[in-house]
Design a protein around this motif. Structure first.
Motif: not given
Length: 301
Positions: A193-200, A224-228
């Protein structure tokens, strides 16, 4: 209790599987089971809880893990101390960010203490880019994630990419989908139930595993993100689910209770060129091999 039994114990503690541990230490599963049982009898306690094929450390096992790490580190230092020739020069090591955070600190500290004359250059990146760099002689070795065989296309592409390189399994990571606080438990991507999956970045094997999982039942975009740390902050907003190994999540001490869905085990491989290695590589390889199965936070005590 001998060093080989301790090595086997550390492998089982890392892989949580007798079969995978046997492969890592080059023994048959029955021998691994026997050696663990003998060690438990010698100590007079159960080191593992056995749930089917899954092996989980007991409280006594967690306590013994710290001592096992220290014993193996001391044995390695003793062997290196009596060798007449010391490695020298430069060693260029590539690693995923997750491995650098959760698996390498103790090994790098020990290597530096043992071989201060070696100039160690560390490069972080995605598995795909690191493998290419080793093949192109831009790195001497790298720690990368192998796609599971269930991702047939990815697995075949990976094998083609590292063709001609030596490869050695070192760690097994539990890959997770971390859910926002208050999110109900899930059984598949359709329950998100979220809008996206955050990953590298796209070259990240963990990201591609998560995207492959999500495509089966839910067409979620990837953020897309730059760090954990950034991924976890995004999860905290409630609008994304994050992709990361459990070993990294354990390091972060995130305040809210964490709910996560297990995507499964993912192997971390050490890849290197067979006949073109600097003198320091064998010493580094030995430190890494001695560290198989370690809980890095305990090993640095």
């Amino acid at each position: 209790m001998d060093l080989s039994s301790i090595e086997i114990f550390l492998a089982v503690a890392s892989d949580r599987s007798v079969t995978r541990a046997a492969k890592a230490v080059g023994r048959v599963p029955s021998n691994v089971t026997t050696r663990v049982q003998q060690l438990e009898e010698d100590l007079g306690v159960s080191l593992f809880s056995r749930d089917g094929k899954k092996m989980t450390l007991t409280r006594e096992g967690e306590t013994f893990l710290a001592y096992a790490n220290r014993l193996m580190a001391l044995a390695l230092e003793a062997r290196q101390a009596v060798r007449p020739l010391a490695p020298s020069g430069t060693l260029r090591v590539g690693t995923m960010e997750s491995t650098a955070a959760s698996r390498l600190p103790a090994a790098l500290t020990q290597f530096r203490r043992m071989w201060p004359d070696v100039s160690l250059h560390l490069t972080m990146g995605a598995s795909r880019d690191l493998a290419r760099a080793v093949a192109a002689d831009a790195l001497d070795c790298a720690l990368i994630a192998r796609p599971p065989k269930t991702m047939r296309g990815e697995d075949e592409a990976f094998d083609a990419q590292i063709r001609g390189l030596e490869r050695e399994p070192l760690f097994v990571e539990d890959l997770l989908i971390v859910l926002p606080p208050g999110h109900p438990p899930i059984k598949s991507a359709a329950d998100l139930r979220v809008g996206a999956i955050a990953a590298l970045e796209p070259g990240c094997t963990y990201r591609r595993i998560a995207e492959n999982w999500a495509r089966k039942s839910n067409a979620l975009p990837t953020s897309e993100l730059g760090s954990y740390h950034a991924i976890l902050a995004s999860v905290a907003t409630g609008n994304t689910a994050g992709v990361m190994p459990k070993s990294v999540l354990d390091l972060m001490h995130w305040p809210p209770p964490v709910q996560a869905y297990q995507l499964g085990p993912v192997e971390t491989l050490l890849v290197y060129r067979k006949n073109d290695r600097p003198s320091a590589f064998n010493a580094f390889h030995e430190v890494l091999s001695a560290g198989k199965g370690r809980d890095i936070r305990l090993a640095t005590n």
